[in-house]
Design an enzyme around this catalytic site. Structure first.
Site, PDB file in Angstrom:
ATOM      1  N   GLY A  11      32.094  37.825   1.467  1.00 40.50           N
ATOM      2  CA  GLY A  11      30.734  37.991   1.607  1.00 40.50           C
ATOM      3  C   GLY A  11      30.347  38.020   3.022  1.00 40.50           C
ATOM      4  N   ARG A  25      33.630  39.706  23.766  1.00 40.48           N
ATOM      5  CA  ARG A  25      33.090  39.701  25.212  1.00 40.48           C
ATOM      6  C   ARG A  25      33.834  38.674  25.760  1.00 40.48           C
ATOM      7  NH1 ARG A  25      26.970  41.238  25.632  1.00 40.48           N
ATOM      8  NH2 ARG A  25      27.047  43.499  25.052  1.00 40.48           N
ATOM      9  N   THR A 125      30.140  31.530   6.233  1.00 37.96           N
ATOM     10  CA  THR A 125      29.642  32.011   4.971  1.00 37.96           C
ATOM     11  C   THR A 125      28.492  31.231   4.571  1.00 37.96           C
ATOM     12  OG1 THR A 125      30.358  31.372   2.697  1.00 37.96           O
ATOM     13  CG2 THR A 125      31.268  30.002   4.264  1.00 37.96           C
ATOM     14  N   ASP A 127      27.497  29.958   2.041  1.00 36.47           N
ATOM     15  CA  ASP A 127      27.780  28.871   1.092  1.00 36.47           C
ATOM     16  C   ASP A 127      27.883  27.691   1.484  1.00 36.47           C
ATOM     17  OD1 ASP A 127      27.910  31.017  -0.652  1.00 36.47           O
ATOM     18  OD2 ASP A 127      29.985  31.347  -0.903  1.00 36.47           O
ATOM     19  N   GLY A 170      25.457  30.205  -3.381  1.00 37.34           N
ATOM     20  CA  GLY A 170      26.385  29.205  -2.882  1.00 37.34           C
ATOM     21  C   GLY A 170      27.810  29.078  -3.814  1.00 37.34           C
ATOM     22  N   ARG A 171      27.966  30.248  -4.672  1.00 36.95           N
ATOM     23  CA  ARG A 171      29.116  29.913  -5.484  1.00 36.95           C
ATOM     24  C   ARG A 171      29.339  28.875  -6.136  1.00 36.95           C
ATOM     25  NH1 ARG A 171      34.380  33.128  -2.511  1.00 36.95           N
ATOM     26  NH2 ARG A 171      34.042  35.175  -3.882  1.00 36.95           N
ATOM     27  N   ALA A 186      11.234  20.626  -4.192  1.00 40.95           N
ATOM     28  CA  ALA A 186      11.603  20.748  -5.566  1.00 40.95           C
ATOM     29  C   ALA A 186      11.438  19.629  -6.464  1.00 40.95           C
ATOM     30  CB  ALA A 186      12.722  21.282  -5.858  1.00 40.95           C
ATOM     31  N   GLU A 187      11.062  19.886  -7.598  1.00 38.54           N
ATOM     32  CA  GLU A 187      10.730  18.392  -8.562  1.00 38.54           C
ATOM     33  C   GLU A 187      12.214  18.294  -9.340  1.00 38.54           C
ATOM     34  OE1 GLU A 187       8.227  20.371  -8.333  1.00 38.54           O
ATOM     35  OE2 GLU A 187       6.751  18.901  -7.707  1.00 38.54           O
ATOM     36  N   ARG A 211       1.466  14.222 -14.460  1.00 42.67           N
ATOM     37  CA  ARG A 211       1.113  13.522 -13.520  1.00 42.67           C
ATOM     38  C   ARG A 211      -0.148  14.306 -12.916  1.00 42.67           C
ATOM     39  NH1 ARG A 211       6.484  12.071 -12.136  1.00 42.67           N
ATOM     40  NH2 ARG A 211       6.554  13.773 -10.355  1.00 42.67           N
TER      41      ARG A 211
HETATM   42  P1  ATP Z   1      32.369  34.098   0.690  1.00 43.42           P
HETATM   43  O1  ATP Z   1      32.427  32.849   0.024  1.00 43.42           O
HETATM   44  O2  ATP Z   1      31.303  33.787   1.979  1.00 43.42           O
HETATM   45  O3  ATP Z   1      31.830  35.486  -0.131  1.00 43.42           O
HETATM   46  P2  ATP Z   1      35.058  34.342   1.336  1.00 43.42           P
HETATM   47  O4  ATP Z   1      35.695  34.519   2.585  1.00 43.42           O
HETATM   48  O5  ATP Z   1      35.301  33.118   0.508  1.00 43.42           O
HETATM   49  O6  ATP Z   1      33.566  34.566   1.591  1.00 43.42           O
HETATM   50  P3  ATP Z   1      36.587  35.771  -0.962  1.00 43.42           P
HETATM   51  O7  ATP Z   1      36.099  36.913  -1.729  1.00 43.42           O
HETATM   52  O8  ATP Z   1      36.709  34.491  -1.486  1.00 43.42           O
HETATM   53  O9  ATP Z   1      35.432  35.604   0.290  1.00 43.42           O
HETATM   54  O10 ATP Z   1      37.743  36.235  -0.173  1.00 43.42           O
HETATM   55  C1  ATP Z   1      38.073  37.522   0.813  1.00 43.42           C
HETATM   56  C2  ATP Z   1      39.179  38.032   0.757  1.00 43.42           C
HETATM   57  O11 ATP Z   1      40.234  37.288   1.261  1.00 43.42           O
HETATM   58  C3  ATP Z   1      39.819  38.373  -0.518  1.00 43.42           C
HETATM   59  O12 ATP Z   1      39.369  39.664  -1.204  1.00 43.42           O
HETATM   60  C4  ATP Z   1      41.376  38.353  -0.168  1.00 43.42           C
HETATM   61  O13 ATP Z   1      41.564  39.796   0.357  1.00 43.42           O
HETATM   62  C5  ATP Z   1      41.482  37.240   0.891  1.00 43.42           C
HETATM   63  N1  ATP Z   1      41.942  36.063   0.228  1.00 43.42           N
HETATM   64  C6  ATP Z   1      41.441  35.370  -0.515  1.00 43.42           C
HETATM   65  N2  ATP Z   1      42.218  34.257  -0.895  1.00 43.42           N
HETATM   66  C7  ATP Z   1      43.412  34.646  -0.860  1.00 43.42           C
HETATM   67  C8  ATP Z   1      44.755  33.862  -0.650  1.00 43.42           C
HETATM   68  N3  ATP Z   1      44.815  32.674  -1.390  1.00 43.42           N
HETATM   69  N4  ATP Z   1      45.704  34.604  -0.035  1.00 43.42           N
HETATM   70  C9  ATP Z   1      45.582  35.466   0.918  1.00 43.42           C
HETATM   71  N5  ATP Z   1      44.524  36.353   0.853  1.00 43.42           N
HETATM   72  C10 ATP Z   1      43.309  35.831  -0.002  1.00 43.42           C
END
Ligand code: ATP
Length: 323
Positions: A11, A25, A125, A127, A170-171, A186-187, A211
């Site tokens: 992401g 750089r 990330t 998250d 945040g997955r 937040a409550e 309240r």
């Molecule tokens: P975010 O959590 O911010 O969305 P992320 O890096 O966790 O980012 P993922 O979609 O989980 O995003 O992983 C990105 C890419 O990393 C996957 O599409 C895959 O190509 C590669 N990848 C993930 N796990 C593995 C693994 N165990 N072995 C090899 N490649 C992996």
């Protein structure tokens, strides 16, 4: 002269461009040549490499997203896919890769480094679920965006005696929801790490109503067992007991967009530079991150597959402050 490549994966996160700029750089400053890989691991497998210069990464610091593009690649999860990537890298005489990304991306980087190809990661990330960095690139901007939306929702909520249920990203990690909840007043905060029954949230909202609060706010993480949609379905049956009129707002992808804020630009600049310097020093199989305010590198075997715990004190604080 060393030739290195840099890619962004998973992401997108605000600040990735500042990290690309810093890697490029700093590496050029140390006498390296730099290639940008387009579309993450998919581009690595296809050999989509384009030279980067100090000038070509100018004017990108303030842009959200990533100029290199990002993609998810199933093929890279296979050994065959990674062998193809290594073949493409060797074709271009590229000796090392910097991977800017989150949990999954760093798992991929670890897998590549275990096949004896030098890799250094940059913790990025929204998250904040990556061990090896207390805070990751993009979190601060995503939180600020979430908070701005929450503040606006609170304004309209108090004019109408409403309760708002706001879902943040945040997955599987509740960090964004917890921090946005504390900072947004937040409550109730509902996160995957702490079991919360919908009835408990109904009670909290009811108490706020009794309240005399003009509005109430519940922040829920997308990965919680009861996410916004499930909670809303439960609340619909118990509207009369809650008191407030209820509205749901899912913030979703807006949290990723927009210009990176100061903290993320600085963090990305520092971590990007640290990754390039580590490679030049001959370090490999490590993640550049920020721990206790210091930029450090951590070996991948202490990062990948390691759960980053949420600070329980923060959850307690949220409970104390919601009265
Ligand atoms: P975010 O959590 O911010 O969305 P992320 O890096 O966790 O980012 P993922 O979609 O989980 O995003 O992983 C990105 C890419 O990393 C996957 O599409 C895959 O190509 C590669 N990848 C993930 N796990 C593995 C693994 N165990 N072995 C090899 N490649 C992996």
């Amino acid at each position: 002269m060393k030739r290195i490549a840099v890619l962004t994966s998973g992401g997108d996160a605000p600040g990735m461009n500042a990290a690309i700029r810093a890697v490029t750089r700093s590496a050029i400053d140390a006498g390296c040549e730099v290639y940008g890989v387009h579309q993450g691991y998919a581009g690595l497998i296809e050999g989509d490499f384009r030279p980067l210069s100090a000038r070509s990464v100018g004017g990108i610091m303030q842009l959200g997203g990533t100029i290199l593009g990002s993609a998810r690649s199933q093929e890279f999860k296979t050994e065959e896919g990674r062998l193809k990537a290594i073949w493409e890298l060797r074709q271009k005489d590229i000796e090392a890769v910097v991977v800017i990304g989150g949990n999954g991306s760093q798992a991929g980087a670890y897998a590549l480094s275990q096949m004896d190809f030098p890799v250094v990661g940059v913790a990025s990330t929204i998250d904040n679920d990556l061990a090896g960095s207390d805070i990751t690139i993009g979190v601060d901007t995503a939180l600020n965006i979430a908070l701005e939306s929450i503040d606006r929702l609170k304004t309209t909520a108090s004019s109408h005696q409403r309760a708002f249920l706001v879902e943040v990203m945040g997955r599987d990690c509740g960090y964004l929801a917890l921090m946005a909840g504390i900072a947004g007043g937040a409550e109730a905060i509902i996160i995957p790490e702490v079991e919360t029954k919908p009835e408990q949230v109904v009670q909290v909202l009811r108490q706020a109503y009794e309240r005399g609060k003009t509005h109430a706010l519940a922040v829920v993480a997308e990965g919680a067992a009861y996410n916004a949609a499930k909670l809303a379905a439960y609340f619909a049956e118990h509207q009369a007991r809650i008191g407030y009129e209820l509205r749901v707002s899912t913030l979703g992808y807006v949290q990723r967009g927009g210009a990176p804020m100061v903290y993320d630009r600085l963090l990305a600049s520092r971590l990007g530079a640290a990754a390039a310097e580590a490679l030049v020093r001959g370090e490999k199989g490590v993640l550049a991150g920020m721990i206790k305010g210091r930029v450090v590198t951590t070996p991948y075997d202490r990062v990948v597959g390691v759960q980053k715990p949420l600070d329980p004190e923060l959850f307690k604080l949220a409970k104390v402050l919601d009265t």
